[in-house]
Design an enzyme around this catalytic site. Structure first.
Site, PDB file in Angstrom:
ATOM      1  N   ARG A  20      97.446  98.251 192.557  1.00 42.52           N
ATOM      2  CA  ARG A  20      96.558  97.488 191.680  1.00 42.52           C
ATOM      3  C   ARG A  20      95.777  98.431 190.776  1.00 42.52           C
ATOM      4  NH1 ARG A  20      92.318  99.115 193.168  1.00 42.52           N
ATOM      5  NH2 ARG A  20      91.417  98.154 191.325  1.00 42.52           N
ATOM      6  N   GLY A  21      95.081  97.803 189.798  1.00 41.78           N
ATOM      7  CA  GLY A  21      94.392  98.599 188.788  1.00 41.78           C
ATOM      8  C   GLY A  21      95.394  98.885 187.681  1.00 41.78           C
ATOM      9  N   CYS A 133      84.186  96.703 190.195  1.00 37.18           N
ATOM     10  CA  CYS A 133      85.581  96.797 190.609  1.00 37.18           C
ATOM     11  C   CYS A 133      85.964  98.240 190.928  1.00 37.18           C
ATOM     12  CB  CYS A 133      86.502  96.187 189.552  1.00 37.18           C
ATOM     13  SG  CYS A 133      88.171  95.843 190.164  1.00 37.18           S
ATOM     14  N   ASP A 202      91.565  96.163 181.712  1.00 31.70           N
ATOM     15  CA  ASP A 202      92.972  95.802 181.890  1.00 31.70           C
ATOM     16  C   ASP A 202      93.641  95.629 180.538  1.00 31.70           C
ATOM     17  OD1 ASP A 202      91.963  95.063 184.694  1.00 31.70           O
ATOM     18  OD2 ASP A 202      94.153  94.927 184.790  1.00 31.70           O
ATOM     19  N   LYS A 238      96.166 100.622 177.094  1.00 31.20           N
ATOM     20  CA  LYS A 238      95.614  99.325 177.520  1.00 31.20           C
ATOM     21  C   LYS A 238      95.304  98.451 176.308  1.00 31.20           C
ATOM     22  CE  LYS A 238      94.194 101.108 181.852  1.00 31.20           C
ATOM     23  NZ  LYS A 238      93.042 101.801 182.407  1.00 31.20           N
TER      24      LYS A 238
END
Ligand code: RUB
Length: 327
Positions: A20-21, A133, A202, A238
């Site tokens: 994840r990430g 996060c 993200d 990104k």
């Protein structure tokens, strides 16, 4: 077509968030292409390109929001596609796949280091930071500032419902940074004690809006109200070229079972549980984007996109389109 179980496992690990990430997702996708090239039994270039396309689809169907995923796929497949169009032989196509994937990973590692260095310049000795996060880019900035001898303290949100904040708290405290773990809803309560907020991304849209873990936009709002600087650390892969073409970034909704258990749902059949896992922070609430190409205001995102993808963005995004439209 049969794939190495390893490729399917990477896809499954992304879907189930063992991987994840946004950064790690993109690098793992690149690793999947290396495995594909090394294990492909394609007899000719056309078979190989079909396989490449299928691997792209498998990876793209894992999680929808992190733009780093299609961008890493595009980085690799675009180079292979170019070679294929020139009539390059199978063995070389495999080599190009592997070299491109390794180059993506290498660039990504370097980008994080540069982001750390550039971002650290904006952190002062004695600053109290807040992060949300678990972002490797945001952590790179914090770690670098700390390694440069700045005595900083970091407030870390738990990050319901998956508690990624615990990972951040562990990582930072293990190198000696003073960490205070807080529940997500305590952010506004503590904002008066914070000098700067730093989060990851993200996805970054052409207008400079940032998509990040759910709750980021509320933190930005609280920071704006308290006149606390809000920084986003994000590698340029990104940035979403599709947003120039008018597309919106899809916000992933995950299972209600990440929020409540089955018995709650059974006992309360009239309660609907929603679990969007990202949200959009408008550019007005963001002071700086820290990228490996420089520290820029969010409004300059369009320049990054043009530099990364050229002026013929419609053409450069086609590799993703081909993959999706084949479905
Ligand atoms: C992770 C998350 C991170 C970004 C940036 O969400 O929102 O802030 O992905 O991380 P999830 P990085 O846990 O749902 O994947 O800087 O490591 O790319």
């Amino acid at each position: 077509m049969k794939y190495s179980n390893e490729i399917l496992r990477i896809a499954d690990d992304i879907r189930t968030m063992r991987i994840r990430g946004a950064t790690e997702i993109a690098r793992s996708a690149a690793k999947a292409f290396i495995i594909f090239a090394e294990s492909s039994t394609a007899r000719n270039v056309d078979d190989y390109m079909d396989g490449l396309n299928e691997v792209s689809k498998i990876l793209l169907n894992t999680r929808p929001t992190a733009v780093s995923l299609p961008n890493s796929i595009r980085f690799i497949t675009y180079r292979v596609m170019e070679a294929y169009r020139k009539g390059i032989e199978l063995k070389i196509l495999k080599d190009i796949t592997i070299t491109s994937a390794n180059l993506f990973i290498e660039n990504s590692l370097k980008a994080l280091d540069v982001i750390g260095e550039l971002g650290a310049r904006r952190i002062k000795d004695g600053d109290v930071l807040l992060t949300h996060c678990n972002s490797s880019a945001a952590i790179s900035v914090i770690k670098t500032a700390y390694k440069h001898g700045k005595k900083i303290e970091v407030y870390v949100t738990e990050t319901r419902p998956r508690f990624q904040g615990y990972l951040t708290a562990k990582t930072l405290s293990s190198i000696g940074v003073k960490v205070t773990l807080i529940i997500d809803s305590a952010v506004r309560h503590f904002m008066k004690d914070i000098d700067k907020v730093i989060v990851g991304a993200d996805a970054v849209a052409a207008n400079g809006a940032v998509v990040n873990k759910i709750g980021t936009s509320l933190i930005a709002l609280a920071a704006h109200e308290a006149r606390v600087r809000f920084f986003v650390a994000a590698e340029t892969y990104k940035f979403s070229p599709e947003t120039i073409l008018g597309e919106l970034i899809e916000i992933e909704e995950r299972s209600p079972l990440e929020v409540v258990d089955n018995s709650f749902l059974r006992e309360n059949i009239n309660v609907k549980v929603k679990n969007p896992v990202f949200d959009v922070t408008p550019p007005e609430y963001i002071d700086l984007l820290i990228t490996e190409k420089g520290v820029i205001p969010p409004q300059a995102s369009i320049l990054i996109l043009r530099e990364e993808f050229g002026w013929i963005i419609g053409e450069t995004v086609t590799s993703r389109k081909i993959v999706e439209e084949d479905d």
